[in-house]
Design an enzyme around this catalytic site. Sequence first.
Site, mmCIF file in Angstrom:
data_model
loop_
_atom_site.group_PDB
_atom_site.id
_atom_site.type_symbol
_atom_site.label_atom_id
_atom_site.label_comp_id
_atom_site.label_asym_id
_atom_site.label_seq_id
_atom_site.Cartn_x
_atom_site.Cartn_y
_atom_site.Cartn_z
ATOM 1 N N ARG A 22 0.672 -1.152 -0.062
ATOM 2 C CA ARG A 22 -0.021 -0.098 -0.001
ATOM 3 C C ARG A 22 1.005 1.268 -0.082
ATOM 4 O O ARG A 22 0.521 2.150 -0.847
ATOM 5 C CB ARG A 22 -0.907 0.044 1.243
ATOM 6 C CG ARG A 22 -2.054 -0.970 0.876
ATOM 7 C CD ARG A 22 -3.145 -0.810 2.167
ATOM 8 N NE ARG A 22 -2.447 -1.333 3.326
ATOM 9 C CZ ARG A 22 -2.810 -1.181 4.557
ATOM 10 N NH1 ARG A 22 -3.952 -0.703 4.730
ATOM 11 N NH2 ARG A 22 -2.221 -1.591 5.710
ATOM 12 N N ASN A 40 -6.316 -2.836 1.752
ATOM 13 C CA ASN A 40 -6.303 -4.209 1.880
ATOM 14 C C ASN A 40 -7.726 -5.060 2.095
ATOM 15 O O ASN A 40 -8.357 -4.409 3.006
ATOM 16 C CB ASN A 40 -5.498 -4.503 3.176
ATOM 17 C CG ASN A 40 -3.760 -4.695 2.776
ATOM 18 O OD1 ASN A 40 -3.674 -4.707 1.725
ATOM 19 N ND2 ASN A 40 -3.194 -4.773 3.734
#
Length: 778
Positions: A22, A40
């Site tokens: 990320r 996520n």
Amino acid sequence: MTHTLYRKRYIITGQVQGVGFRPFVYRIALDNKVTGTVSNTSDGVFIEVQGDEATLAGFAFDLVDKLPPLAEVTSKTEEELSVVDGEKEFTILASEGKEGNRVLISADVATCADCLRDMSDPENRRYEYPFTNCTNCGPRYTITRSIPYDRAKTSMSCFPLCPDCKTEYEDPLDRRFHAQPNACDVCGPYVWLSEPDGVELCRGTEAIVQTAQRLADGKIAAVKGLGGFHLVCMATGSQGQQAIETLRTRKNRWGKPLAVMVKDIETARAIADISTDEEALVLSKERPIVLCKQRSDAPLAASLNPGTQYVGIMLPYTPLHHVLFKYYAQKTSQLPVLVMTSGNMSSEPIALGNREALKRLHSLADIFLLHNRDILVRVDDSVVRVQQDTGKPQFFRRARGFAPRPVFMADTAPSVLGVGPELKNTLCFTRDNEAFVSQHIGDMQNLEVYSFYEEIAEFLPQILEVSVEAVVHDLHPDYMTTRFAREYGKEHDIPVLGLQHHAAHIFSVLAENKFTGTALGLALDGTGYGEDGMIWGGELLQVDNVSLEHNRLGRLAHIPLPGGETAIHEPWRIAQGILWKLGITASDKQWTWLDEFSQQSEFLPQLLVRNINTPLTSSCGRLFDAVSAMLGLCHTVTYEGEAAILLEDAQDLSITDAYDCPLVESDDVLQLDTVQLFLQCYQDWERGEAVGAISRKFHLGLVQGCAALAEYAASTTGIDTIALSGGVLQSFTIGTELPKALAAKGLNVIQHIQLPPNDGCISLGQAAYGRQWLLNNS
């Protein structure tokens, strides 16, 4: 100038959680000046990006070209979305969990160079901190409770972040952004030194310093690591010799070679002749134990690896190891090499928790270096070697650093459980086109290992979120795994299927190579329950992994096992049994085993004549044992494979001649006359031929015989692909020479790539069989 805006959604699956994915997406979004979100989820990483055609193209390129070092993408989907008006920035959203995840669990990774620099800088707040990590390194699988991989679902959940660590954790541009084990000595776990009775002596860096001093004094330490405990002692000099002998006595592990950990690659080069490929494997992020050729001038204790020229080497892979070696190198005048073997009694699983270790290892270790970061999943060290002909790794034990990385299958199918074999057990759960083979569990011969097996059998389907639709077991009716499969099938109301051991070997190697159709398979190992109720172990099979038909085309000659299971542990019995079969009951040259086993040897013919507890076997492994015993190399085995290892090590590699190993047609299957091969070994031994020459001609004779057997089968069936599996392929000689001999016959040879050829691959073969059975019967 006005640019037309577009919006796209990407769904990325694979090893994309706990690897800095990320923040990577966040950085390339800023670089390309796009807006949107990343999050996520149980289905993978969801990315929405918005920008003009040029900025989106730049983002798409970076998304593929600049992946984080630990990320592995297995699928990427893309779709057009409606533009979100007024969006001004790119943000990272909180993780979202739901049923049916598609995320891969990351394996544990060795400490990265950046974290090592932090630990070596006295001005850094993580100076010598033994739990330093970032998104590019550290524990993953061993501290994970469930997916998505977030701190609250790891064993770090009980350590609240201090302000400094929290700032790092929440900064997308910091390499510790959402590094779930992130900690420092203010807020994180700590180590302490303990007596075997649990009394604490000291903690923190001083505990590591004192451990190093005790090791330098020749003591044995139990050290809590990443996936369990190690037993640690000196590996060099007279003190090392004494420490190893003490360890072997306490652990009841007499002959089996012990692995070592070395301070750095320079130390590794000082004790072994390491090739370029071996060095790359030693230095890899997985940090396995790598079998390397020991240098003749290596100052290692003789009792470290008796009977073999190879030494198992690994580098430090946790911050704790690095700090320990820093101080051990200061405390000793010896080369910084330490025995680093599994923290268990022989045949038991590696110890996991502090209380468990103090209870199980108190009679083995003089001191205990403990810490308070819980290990949730026990995982032993992986063991590999580099194949001489290909330069690729071959597994002996697949565990830390590699498990639970999936094997990708040729197609998608329902979920299946392969329960594995009795020895070198693993189990395997499948999910769509992925097969998750567990870490090495061990030999299912006691309740401790069975409890470990049950732990993993419960943990893996939970973390993978799969519902199994069939379970597959070995044909042996008395295996604990067979009983487990029947109970599991009954409990879950699913089909329970049996698959012959050697067929499972071949199904496994075919699955690894995504091979579909009919192939020949040569399975060479020690023991497997045959479809005729006999003990198999040297089999040529024809396998169709679509129709699931398989049949036995050939085998090694039957040899007797006088005393049954006892003969496996006392291979002189097998040697005498084969000689009896050949009509040889005495020799002018005294048999090597008579001094030690004269009474039993005198009684043995009665077992053979009356056929009392003397099963026949086609086992290739037992043939190696018999030759080794006949030559006086190994009459009793203290660990599996010992006789074969000593036999291989004795070879005179200058010899190029081979004994004859003829093919014999019989009523049922083609037979490789390995009894005649043994006879030639014996005749040369009687004539006083050097053991090294006999061993070499035996190995080469077996290779040529197996190649001739496969060539004959290929010519009669029209099948030109042959799959190799079985523990005998772990022999450096057989594993190197047999594939070359088969290729020289014009055959297409396929071998194991991601799993060991030994029984550690069986569960995958079972699972591959079961999922195809479900497809065929859907």
